[in-house]
Design an enzyme around this catalytic site. Structure first.
Site, PDB file in Angstrom:
ATOM      1  N   GLY A   1      23.571  56.381  26.140  1.00 62.82           N
ATOM      2  CA  GLY A   1      24.159  55.276  24.986  1.00 62.82           C
ATOM      3  C   GLY A   1      24.210  55.746  23.751  1.00 62.82           C
TER       4      GLY A   1
ATOM      5  N   ASP B   1      28.784  56.549  31.269  1.00 59.59           N
ATOM      6  CA  ASP B   1      29.540  55.394  30.684  1.00 59.59           C
ATOM      7  C   ASP B   1      29.787  55.351  29.225  1.00 59.59           C
ATOM      8  OD1 ASP B   1      26.875  55.082  30.365  1.00 59.59           O
ATOM      9  OD2 ASP B   1      27.037  52.856  30.829  1.00 59.59           O
TER      10      ASP B   1
END
Ligand code: QUE
Length: 367
Positions: A125, A156
């Protein structure tokens, strides 16, 4: 006035918006609330006249803290996501990713000059916060990794957009091995645009505050040449041994190489989640037309991955029990079939899909 939401400090000073992550005990790993606070500030500054630059960093060490603040951002609150899967079928976990990806997309499409100071641990993140910024500063404290293979997740926060745009096969190598890059390697690979000694960062921020439109000139003036990137010495081997989009081919290449470097990278790849590796290779092999499509696909994948045994046991092994001994299922590359990947990549039903924040309704930056 700083808008303190607890774990993010958002302050506008003249023409500069300043976002500081302040959850030091968790290395500033992002919670849903932190992403919401960042979104609120970005939306406000988008609509405000005169915000020329946005700075993202981690808050300085608090007075009386046990240890110095050493993380930029260690990732997302995956322990919460795991608990959510067990408690409510993952609804709160999906809400976290939906919010985090809206934040990533708002940053990607920000009209201001954006700059991230990756002065510490920058994983998952944290990489997603830094990479959409136009300027990304590494220091001698930077440790950057995409470690999702250790917890059975997948890269991601836009990794499927950024990693295939790095030189050669560095992106595939980073995820499959979980390698950690230092600041010099981040600059070499293109994660960072500048390398500054950590003790010049305050000076850089003060100069940006005085002259927000001169961010590039300020960073250029304070940047130094780091020591040579170790990774550069392995670039040829990385591009050769990780060239295939098939995990089985990469493992065969590493096995037949015979060298010590290949042997240690082989051990790293085989310790990680085989499904993560195959999802990564498929994600990086395809290109999406724009960043919103990227985040929509990654959200669909996230919704499937968090419900799998690998994610539950991976987070258990790394962050809860800390035995670092997850049991992957399937345990081998051969066990991960194309049909399983098709199901993970399938579009979500219309009503469940990721959508950008309404304030982001501007054309995506060309990739
Ligand atoms: C893989 C990950 C994460 C990780 C370790 C991995 C991740 C994450 C954290 C983390 C680290 C320290 C904390 C915390 C979380 O570690 O996403 O709360 O204090 O957030 O191998 O993806």
């Amino acid at each position: 006035m700083p808008a303190a939401s607890g774990e993010v400090i958002a302050a506008r000073t003249g023409a500069v918006g300043h976002l500081s992550l302040d959850r030091p005990r968790a290395l500033n790993a992002l919670t849903t609330k932190m992403c919401e606070a960042i979104i609120a500030a970005l939306v406000q500054w988008r609509g405000a006249h005169g915000v020329e630059a946005v700075i993202i960093d981690h808050a300085p060490t608090r007075p009386g803290a046990e240890r110095p603040a050493r993380g930029f951002c260690a990732g997302g609150d995956v322990a919460m996501v795991r608990a959510s899967v067990q408690a409510d079928g993952g609804a709160a976990g999906r809400a976290f990713f939906h919010t985090e990806y809206r934040m990533n997309h708002l940053l990607f499409t920000a009209p201001q000059i954006t700059v991230a100071f990756m002065d510490g641990v920058t994983m998952g993140g944290g990489v997603g916060l830094a990479l959409p910024c136009r300027y990304r500063v590494a220091t001698e404290n930077t440790v950057l990794a995409m470690p999702e293979g250790a917890i059975g997740l997948f890269p991601d926060v836009g990794a499927g957009w950024y990693l295939p745009r790095l030189p050669g096969r560095i992106g595939q190598f980073l995820v499959l091995t979980g390698a950690r890059l230092d600041g010099a390697e981040c600059l070499w690979a293109g994660f960072a645009t500048h390398y500054l000694p950590a003790d010049r960062i305050e000076e850089a921020k003060a100069a940006i505050a005085r002259e927000p439109r001169a961010v590039e000139a300020v960073l250029d003036a304070l940047a130094v040449e780091p020591s040579p990137a170790r990774l550069a010495g392995n670039a040829e081997a990385i591009d050769r041994l990780f060239v295939s989009d098939r995990l089985e081919d990469i493992l065969a290449a590493l096995r037949s190489d015979g060298g010590a470097w290949a042997a240690s990278e082989l051990a790293a790849v085989t310790a990680k989640c085989p499904t993560t590796a195959k999802v990564t290779l498929r994600l990086l092999a395809q290109r999406r037309p724009d960043f919103a499509a990227e985040m929509a696909l990654e959200y669909a994948i996230a919704c499937r991955m968090i419900l799998r045994h690998d994610f539950l046991d991976g987070v258990r092994a790394v962050l809860i029990d800390k035995d670092h001994a997850p049991r992957w299922d399937p345990a081998t590359p051969e066990g991960v079939t194309e049909a399983m990947l098709d199901a993970i990549f399938a579009p979500l039903p219309e009503a469940e899909r990721w959508t950008p924040h309404p304030a982001a309704a501007v054309a995506a930056r060309p990739g």
